[in-house]
Design an enzyme around this catalytic site. Structure first.
Site, PDB file in Angstrom:
ATOM      1  N   GLY A  10     -16.539 -21.254 -30.416  1.00 36.92           N
ATOM      2  CA  GLY A  10     -17.007 -22.431 -31.161  1.00 36.92           C
ATOM      3  C   GLY A  10     -18.088 -23.166 -30.390  1.00 36.92           C
ATOM      4  O   GLY A  10     -18.139 -24.395 -30.394  1.00 36.92           O
ATOM      5  N   ALA A  11     -18.985 -22.385 -29.766  1.00 37.80           N
ATOM      6  CA  ALA A  11     -20.020 -22.989 -28.905  1.00 37.80           C
ATOM      7  C   ALA A  11     -21.272 -23.379 -29.675  1.00 37.80           C
ATOM      8  O   ALA A  11     -22.237 -23.852 -29.088  1.00 37.80           O
ATOM      9  CB  ALA A  11     -20.390 -22.014 -27.785  1.00 37.80           C
ATOM     10  N   ASN A  87     -11.884 -23.110 -27.985  1.00 37.52           N
ATOM     11  CA  ASN A  87     -12.291 -24.366 -28.624  1.00 37.52           C
ATOM     12  C   ASN A  87     -12.444 -24.263 -30.136  1.00 37.52           C
ATOM     13  O   ASN A  87     -12.229 -25.248 -30.845  1.00 37.52           O
ATOM     14  CB  ASN A  87     -13.613 -24.816 -27.981  1.00 37.52           C
ATOM     15  CG  ASN A  87     -14.320 -25.872 -28.800  1.00 37.52           C
ATOM     16  OD1 ASN A  87     -13.974 -27.046 -28.735  1.00 37.52           O
ATOM     17  ND2 ASN A  87     -15.303 -25.463 -29.608  1.00 37.52           N
ATOM     18  N   SER A 139      -5.269 -31.278 -29.407  1.00 43.03           N
ATOM     19  CA  SER A 139      -5.667 -32.508 -30.097  1.00 43.03           C
ATOM     20  C   SER A 139      -4.596 -33.563 -29.880  1.00 43.03           C
ATOM     21  O   SER A 139      -3.412 -33.226 -29.736  1.00 43.03           O
ATOM     22  CB  SER A 139      -5.803 -32.262 -31.598  1.00 43.03           C
ATOM     23  OG  SER A 139      -5.976 -33.505 -32.275  1.00 43.03           O
ATOM     24  N   TYR A 152      -2.702 -28.095 -39.301  1.00 43.45           N
ATOM     25  CA  TYR A 152      -3.522 -28.302 -38.092  1.00 43.45           C
ATOM     26  C   TYR A 152      -2.646 -28.777 -36.931  1.00 43.45           C
ATOM     27  O   TYR A 152      -2.775 -28.294 -35.798  1.00 43.45           O
ATOM     28  CB  TYR A 152      -4.606 -29.326 -38.430  1.00 43.45           C
ATOM     29  CG  TYR A 152      -5.577 -29.674 -37.327  1.00 43.45           C
ATOM     30  CD1 TYR A 152      -6.660 -28.833 -37.036  1.00 43.45           C
ATOM     31  CD2 TYR A 152      -5.452 -30.853 -36.607  1.00 43.45           C
ATOM     32  CE1 TYR A 152      -7.570 -29.170 -36.037  1.00 43.45           C
ATOM     33  CE2 TYR A 152      -6.358 -31.197 -35.615  1.00 43.45           C
ATOM     34  CZ  TYR A 152      -7.420 -30.358 -35.336  1.00 43.45           C
ATOM     35  OH  TYR A 152      -8.324 -30.699 -34.346  1.00 43.45           O
ATOM     36  N   VAL A 153      -1.726 -29.698 -37.213  1.00 43.76           N
ATOM     37  CA  VAL A 153      -0.849 -30.226 -36.154  1.00 43.76           C
ATOM     38  C   VAL A 153       0.088 -29.124 -35.650  1.00 43.76           C
ATOM     39  O   VAL A 153       0.312 -29.002 -34.438  1.00 43.76           O
ATOM     40  CB  VAL A 153      -0.058 -31.447 -36.661  1.00 43.76           C
ATOM     41  CG1 VAL A 153       1.041 -31.831 -35.675  1.00 43.76           C
ATOM     42  CG2 VAL A 153      -0.997 -32.631 -36.898  1.00 43.76           C
ATOM     43  N   ALA A 154       0.615 -28.301 -36.565  1.00 43.54           N
ATOM     44  CA  ALA A 154       1.484 -27.198 -36.137  1.00 43.54           C
ATOM     45  C   ALA A 154       0.713 -26.256 -35.214  1.00 43.54           C
ATOM     46  O   ALA A 154       1.239 -25.794 -34.196  1.00 43.54           O
ATOM     47  CB  ALA A 154       2.022 -26.448 -37.354  1.00 43.54           C
ATOM     48  N   LYS A 156      -1.926 -27.017 -33.330  1.00 42.24           N
ATOM     49  CA  LYS A 156      -2.257 -27.673 -32.046  1.00 42.24           C
ATOM     50  C   LYS A 156      -1.011 -27.847 -31.185  1.00 42.24           C
ATOM     51  O   LYS A 156      -1.067 -27.669 -29.963  1.00 42.24           O
ATOM     52  CB  LYS A 156      -2.936 -29.027 -32.297  1.00 42.24           C
ATOM     53  CG  LYS A 156      -4.324 -28.918 -32.940  1.00 42.24           C
ATOM     54  CD  LYS A 156      -5.281 -28.106 -32.082  1.00 42.24           C
ATOM     55  CE  LYS A 156      -6.700 -28.133 -32.626  1.00 42.24           C
ATOM     56  NZ  LYS A 156      -7.607 -27.278 -31.828  1.00 42.24           N
ATOM     57  N   ILE A 185     -13.389 -37.703 -31.656  1.00 44.98           N
ATOM     58  CA  ILE A 185     -14.659 -37.405 -31.001  1.00 44.98           C
ATOM     59  C   ILE A 185     -15.734 -37.302 -32.083  1.00 44.98           C
ATOM     60  O   ILE A 185     -15.482 -36.732 -33.161  1.00 44.98           O
ATOM     61  CB  ILE A 185     -14.562 -36.060 -30.230  1.00 44.98           C
ATOM     62  CG1 ILE A 185     -13.304 -36.020 -29.341  1.00 44.98           C
ATOM     63  CG2 ILE A 185     -15.827 -35.805 -29.426  1.00 44.98           C
ATOM     64  CD1 ILE A 185     -13.205 -37.083 -28.279  1.00 44.98           C
TER      65      ILE A 185
HETATM   66  P1  NAP Z   1     -16.789 -28.730 -35.150  1.00 47.48           P
HETATM   67  O1  NAP Z   1     -17.914 -29.644 -34.873  1.00 47.48           O
HETATM   68  O2  NAP Z   1     -16.297 -28.553 -36.540  1.00 47.48           O
HETATM   69  O3  NAP Z   1     -17.133 -27.293 -34.519  1.00 47.48           O
HETATM   70  C1  NAP Z   1     -16.234 -26.235 -34.660  1.00 47.48           C
HETATM   71  C2  NAP Z   1     -16.746 -25.025 -33.912  1.00 47.48           C
HETATM   72  O4  NAP Z   1     -15.842 -23.952 -34.142  1.00 47.48           O
HETATM   73  C3  NAP Z   1     -18.114 -24.598 -34.381  1.00 47.48           C
HETATM   74  O5  NAP Z   1     -18.865 -24.139 -33.280  1.00 47.48           O
HETATM   75  C4  NAP Z   1     -17.786 -23.452 -35.330  1.00 47.48           C
HETATM   76  O6  NAP Z   1     -18.854 -22.529 -35.304  1.00 47.48           O
HETATM   77  C5  NAP Z   1     -16.548 -22.854 -34.673  1.00 47.48           C
HETATM   78  N1  NAP Z   1     -15.711 -22.139 -35.623  1.00 47.48           N
HETATM   79  C6  NAP Z   1     -15.067 -22.632 -36.710  1.00 47.48           C
HETATM   80  N2  NAP Z   1     -14.427 -21.642 -37.342  1.00 47.48           N
HETATM   81  C7  NAP Z   1     -14.669 -20.509 -36.660  1.00 47.48           C
HETATM   82  C8  NAP Z   1     -14.298 -19.159 -36.829  1.00 47.48           C
HETATM   83  N3  NAP Z   1     -13.540 -18.723 -37.864  1.00 47.48           N
HETATM   84  N4  NAP Z   1     -14.735 -18.242 -35.922  1.00 47.48           N
HETATM   85  C9  NAP Z   1     -15.508 -18.631 -34.890  1.00 47.48           C
HETATM   86  N5  NAP Z   1     -15.892 -19.885 -34.665  1.00 47.48           N
HETATM   87  C10 NAP Z   1     -15.487 -20.822 -35.562  1.00 47.48           C
HETATM   88  O7  NAP Z   1     -15.493 -29.131 -34.306  1.00 47.48           O
HETATM   89  P2  NAP Z   1     -15.339 -30.050 -32.996  1.00 47.48           P
HETATM   90  O8  NAP Z   1     -15.090 -31.433 -33.457  1.00 47.48           O
HETATM   91  O9  NAP Z   1     -16.416 -29.759 -32.026  1.00 47.48           O
HETATM   92  O10 NAP Z   1     -13.941 -29.494 -32.479  1.00 47.48           O
HETATM   93  C11 NAP Z   1     -13.844 -28.588 -31.382  1.00 47.48           C
HETATM   94  C12 NAP Z   1     -12.392 -28.485 -30.960  1.00 47.48           C
HETATM   95  O11 NAP Z   1     -11.876 -29.786 -30.631  1.00 47.48           O
HETATM   96  C13 NAP Z   1     -11.459 -27.956 -32.038  1.00 47.48           C
HETATM   97  O12 NAP Z   1     -10.441 -27.169 -31.438  1.00 47.48           O
HETATM   98  C14 NAP Z   1     -10.858 -29.198 -32.626  1.00 47.48           C
HETATM   99  O13 NAP Z   1      -9.622 -28.956 -33.251  1.00 47.48           O
HETATM  100  C15 NAP Z   1     -10.716 -30.045 -31.386  1.00 47.48           C
HETATM  101  N6  NAP Z   1     -10.618 -31.473 -31.634  1.00 47.48           N
HETATM  102  C16 NAP Z   1     -11.645 -32.172 -32.178  1.00 47.48           C
HETATM  103  C17 NAP Z   1     -11.503 -33.542 -32.369  1.00 47.48           C
HETATM  104  C18 NAP Z   1     -12.597 -34.385 -32.949  1.00 47.48           C
HETATM  105  O14 NAP Z   1     -12.351 -35.596 -33.127  1.00 47.48           O
HETATM  106  N7  NAP Z   1     -13.771 -33.868 -33.223  1.00 47.48           N
HETATM  107  C19 NAP Z   1     -10.303 -34.161 -32.029  1.00 47.48           C
HETATM  108  C20 NAP Z   1      -9.275 -33.428 -31.495  1.00 47.48           C
HETATM  109  C21 NAP Z   1      -9.437 -32.064 -31.291  1.00 47.48           C
HETATM  110  P3  NAP Z   1     -19.387 -21.677 -36.571  1.00 47.48           P
HETATM  111  O15 NAP Z   1     -19.253 -22.546 -37.776  1.00 47.48           O
HETATM  112  O16 NAP Z   1     -20.786 -21.322 -36.183  1.00 47.48           O
HETATM  113  O17 NAP Z   1     -18.493 -20.474 -36.599  1.00 47.48           O
END
Ligand code: NAP
Length: 244
Positions: A10-11, A87, A139, A152-154, A156, A185
């Protein structure tokens, strides 16, 4: 500081992008994985500005075949993964009473099984090397629960349990396994939340701001370092104090 090979899922944007750039700036070789190769190339170009090698691998975390193929290619062409940042994740929110099986499966398969499978791909090399760092992005809701996010919670909370079990299995091999639990975030994932909800959240965050991807990347960089070698099985909350 040692130069390592780090694989970040997820980079292409958000927290994963920040982790990739932060690890690159710390001197690590980075392998960037997600579905959108074009976006990954842009991130790779920025990582290379730090003077390190950066590679792009397409991966779909919801597909076991894709995960296997991507790690096989990466480790054959770019070398053994020494730091794994799990990630990538999705949300498919809805109240449990009406949740469709598709929405349950998509989130569990991508966020939990995808992460587990990624770990399985890197363990043999880490075990041989007797060094490894695995950082799972969990999370705050994996610790507290959240209405409307049962799937999602399950996933995490599962990731946090997985982190602890694996930390115990892998400790004799000098591989540490930790989780980072972000609060709210500012990324695409939270951009969809209504302003009213964000205002409410700010009231319960002692530090009075949403977090930035860089806040999470700093914790990931630390847990991936040699200096964090005596920390394993932990979940580090990076949440502005919203849950203690
Ligand atoms: P985001 O902006 O939605 O980005 C998600 C990333 O995951 C993207 O790079 C996406 O890339 C990739 N992704 C999604 N589905 C995928 C798949 N099937 N295969 C490969 N890559 C996939 O999310 P974020 O907010 O940065 O979240 C990153 C992590 O932090 C996650 O684990 C999320 O649960 C956790 N988190 C986020 C928050 C928050 O407030 N933002 C809070 C708690 C936890 P592509 O679309 O290019 O595949």
């Amino acid at each position: 500081m040692s130069t390592r090979t780090a694989f970040i899922t997820g980079a292409s944007r958000g927290i994963g992008q920040a982790c990739a750039l932060t690890l690159a700036r710390a001197g690590h070789r980075v392998i960037l994985a997600a579905r959108n190769a074009g976006k990954l190339e842009e991130v790779a170009a920025r990582a290379r500005e730090a003077g390190v090698d950066a590679y792009v691998v397409e991966i779909d975390m919801s597909s076991p075949d894709s995960v296997q193929a991507a790690f096989h290619k990466a480790q054959k062409e770019f070398g053994a993964v020494e730091i794994l940042v799990n990630n990538a994740a999705i949300t498919r929110d809805g109240l449990a009473v009406r949740m469709k099986k598709d929405d349950w499966d998509a989130v569990i398969n991508t966020n939990l099984y995808g992460s587990f499978q990624a770990i399985q791909q890197v363990l043999p090399n880490m075990m041989r090397a007797r060094w490894g760092r695995i950082v799972n992005i969990a999370s705050v809701v994996g610790l507290t629960g959240n209405p409307g996010q049962a799937n999602y919670v399950a996933a995490k909370a599962g990731l946090i349990g997985l982190t602890k079990s694996l930390a115990q299995e892998m400790a004799p091999r000098n591989i540490t396994v930790n989780a980072v639990a972000p609060g709210f975030i500012e990324t695409d994932m939270t951009a969809v939340l209504p302003q009213e909800l964000k205002d409410k959240l700010l009231q319960i965050i002692p530090l009075k701001r949403l977090g930035s991807p860089a806040d999470i990347a700093a914790a990931v960089k630390f847990l991936s370092s040699d200096e964090a070698g005596y920390i394993t099985g932990q979940t580090l909350s990076v949440n502005g104090g919203m849950y203690m």
